[in-house]
Design a protein around this motif. Structure first.
Motif, short mmCIF file in Angstrom:
data_model
loop_
_atom_site.label_atom_id
_atom_site.label_comp_id
_atom_site.label_asym_id
_atom_site.label_seq_id
_atom_site.Cartn_x
_atom_site.Cartn_y
_atom_site.Cartn_z
N VAL A 36 -112.49 -98.32 -85.38
CA VAL A 36 -111.73 -98.35 -86.62
C VAL A 36 -111.65 -99.78 -87.16
N ILE A 37 -111.39 -100.73 -86.28
CA ILE A 37 -111.28 -102.13 -86.73
C ILE A 37 -112.64 -102.66 -87.18
N TRP A 38 -113.69 -102.35 -86.44
CA TRP A 38 -115.03 -102.86 -86.75
C TRP A 38 -115.53 -102.36 -88.11
N LYS A 39 -115.28 -101.08 -88.39
CA LYS A 39 -115.78 -100.51 -89.63
C LYS A 39 -114.76 -100.62 -90.78
N GLY A 40 -113.49 -100.71 -90.46
CA GLY A 40 -112.47 -100.71 -91.50
C GLY A 40 -112.05 -102.07 -91.99
N PRO A 231 -97.57 -82.29 -106.34
CA PRO A 231 -98.44 -82.60 -105.20
C PRO A 231 -98.32 -84.05 -104.78
N VAL A 232 -98.64 -84.30 -103.52
CA VAL A 232 -98.53 -85.65 -102.98
C VAL A 232 -99.72 -85.91 -102.07
N ALA A 233 -100.18 -87.15 -102.05
CA ALA A 233 -101.31 -87.53 -101.20
C ALA A 233 -100.80 -87.90 -99.81
N SER A 234 -101.71 -87.97 -98.85
CA SER A 234 -101.38 -88.39 -97.49
C SER A 234 -102.57 -89.14 -96.91
N LEU A 235 -102.31 -90.04 -96.00
CA LEU A 235 -103.38 -90.87 -95.43
C LEU A 235 -104.43 -90.07 -94.67
N PRO A 236 -104.06 -89.10 -93.82
CA PRO A 236 -105.11 -88.33 -93.13
C PRO A 236 -106.06 -87.64 -94.09
N LEU A 237 -105.54 -87.07 -95.17
CA LEU A 237 -106.40 -86.42 -96.14
C LEU A 237 -107.21 -87.43 -96.94
N ALA A 238 -106.63 -88.61 -97.17
CA ALA A 238 -107.38 -89.67 -97.85
C ALA A 238 -108.59 -90.09 -97.01
N VAL A 239 -108.41 -90.19 -95.71
CA VAL A 239 -109.53 -90.51 -94.82
C VAL A 239 -110.58 -89.41 -94.88
N PHE A 240 -110.14 -88.16 -94.87
CA PHE A 240 -111.06 -87.03 -94.90
C PHE A 240 -111.88 -87.01 -96.19
N PHE A 241 -111.21 -87.17 -97.32
CA PHE A 241 -111.91 -87.10 -98.60
C PHE A 241 -112.87 -88.27 -98.79
N GLN A 242 -112.48 -89.45 -98.29
CA GLN A 242 -113.36 -90.61 -98.44
C GLN A 242 -114.59 -90.50 -97.54
N LEU A 243 -114.40 -89.97 -96.34
CA LEU A 243 -115.56 -89.79 -95.45
C LEU A 243 -116.50 -88.71 -95.96
N ALA A 254 -112.67 -95.38 -96.00
CA ALA A 254 -112.06 -94.38 -95.13
C ALA A 254 -111.62 -95.00 -93.82
N TYR A 255 -112.46 -95.86 -93.25
CA TYR A 255 -112.09 -96.53 -92.01
C TYR A 255 -110.97 -97.54 -92.24
N ALA A 256 -110.94 -98.14 -93.43
CA ALA A 256 -109.83 -99.03 -93.75
C ALA A 256 -108.53 -98.24 -93.86
N SER A 257 -108.60 -97.05 -94.45
CA SER A 257 -107.41 -96.19 -94.52
C SER A 257 -106.98 -95.76 -93.13
N ALA A 258 -107.96 -95.45 -92.27
CA ALA A 258 -107.65 -95.09 -90.89
C ALA A 258 -107.00 -96.25 -90.15
N LEU A 259 -107.45 -97.47 -90.47
CA LEU A 259 -106.85 -98.66 -89.85
C LEU A 259 -105.39 -98.81 -90.28
N VAL A 260 -105.11 -98.57 -91.55
CA VAL A 260 -103.73 -98.63 -92.04
C VAL A 260 -102.87 -97.60 -91.31
N LEU A 261 -103.38 -96.39 -91.16
CA LEU A 261 -102.65 -95.33 -90.47
C LEU A 261 -102.42 -95.69 -89.01
N THR A 262 -103.43 -96.27 -88.36
CA THR A 262 -103.30 -96.67 -86.96
C THR A 262 -102.25 -97.75 -86.79
N VAL A 263 -102.22 -98.71 -87.69
CA VAL A 263 -101.22 -99.78 -87.63
C VAL A 263 -99.82 -99.21 -87.82
#
Length: 285
Positions: A36-40, A231-243, A254-263
């Protein structure tokens, strides 16, 4: 002598197995974080966390995922509050009132089953419930579905904490003429406060990373959350749609969004430990 040798060999084997399993778990965690860090990290910038998506964001236009960050926080906070309002009384009833009765065993079995149900099933149930209530995909629908995901986690985690309260403390409280209601809310809750806090943050961390339960209930939007009925957005779905897009630049986001979620989940875990340590000083040892 031979028996002692066999015991030592067995002990060494079990110790090696435990160390190996621990190292395997840590290796998996490090690999996930590293990927996640390497790609995001290359796609991470200030706009990612301070701006909502702009027109054509999923085809490479500018903007960020502020809408998904706020949406995830609103969904998780609302669901955690609702799950706590339902879960804490259930856990207190099972521990203080029901005891080791048949009803207690049935309820705990039901909670275990609910814990094992896939979150997509909760999403489908929440969607059906929304149709009966005349609701559309919205923040409120996502909160309801997500609270169902968090409820068994909250109940079981708080229940295990309540079991650790010394029986001598409750018996001495009864000896002083305390009612069960006073015991539950003035003694048990105070003693279990560090564990309850950890349970709350554990459920919150589970909720903020869930995608399946909010897919049909909360929907998705590029706009910032402004109403419970929109309707409201969410980070997991943002990662899914971007990937899911064929554009490499968007996939990096998408990996940057996953990094935000991980943090965010890492911060929640640290806060859980800090809160438990701070609140432990009020507990009677």
């Amino acid at each position: 002598m031979k028996r002692n040798l066999l015991w030592k060999i067995e002990e060494l084997m079990m110790k090696g197995l435990m160390i190996g399993a621990t190292m395997l778990a840590l290796s998996c965690l490090l690999l996930i974080l590293g990927a996640v860090i390497w790609k995001g990290l290359p796609a991470m910038n200030l706009a990612m966390i301070t701006q909502p998506p702009q027109g054509g964001y999923y085809t490479g236009a500018g903007g960020g995922v502020l809408n998904a960050i706020l949406g995830s926080l609103y969904l998780s906070i609302g669901a955690t509050v609702l799950a706590l309002l339902l879960g804490l009384p259930i856990a207190l009833y099972l521990q203080v009132y029901a005891g080791r009765s048949r009803l207690s065993e049935i309820v705990q079995l039901a909670l275990d089953v609910l814990w094992g149900i896939p979150s997509i099933v909760y999403g489908a149930f929440g969607f059906s419930l929304m149709l009966l209530m005349g609701l559309r995909a919205s923040l409120l629908g996502g909160i309801i579905a997500l609270s169902l995901v968090e409820l068994p986690i909250m109940c079981r985690a708080i229940g295990e904490v309540l079991k650790m309260i010394p029986s001598e403390l409750t018996e001495s409280t009864y000896a002083l003429g305390t009612t069960r209601w006073e015991l539950a809310w003035k003694i048990v809750v105070r003693q279990a406060l560090p564990g309850i806090t950890s349970a709350i943050l554990l459920a919150f961390g589970r909720g903020i990373g869930d995608a399946a339960s909010v897919l049909f209930t909360a929907g998705y939007t590029d706009h910032l959350p402004t109403s419970l009925l929109r309707p409201v957005a969410s980070l997991p779905l943002a990662v899914f749609f971007q990937l899911a897009t064929p554009f490499p630049a968007v996939q990096e986001r998408a990996y940057a969004s996953a990094l935000v979620l991980t943090v965010m989940i890492l911060v929640i875990s640290l806060l859980s430990r800090l809160a438990s340590k701070r609140l432990s000083k009020y507990v009677v040892k």
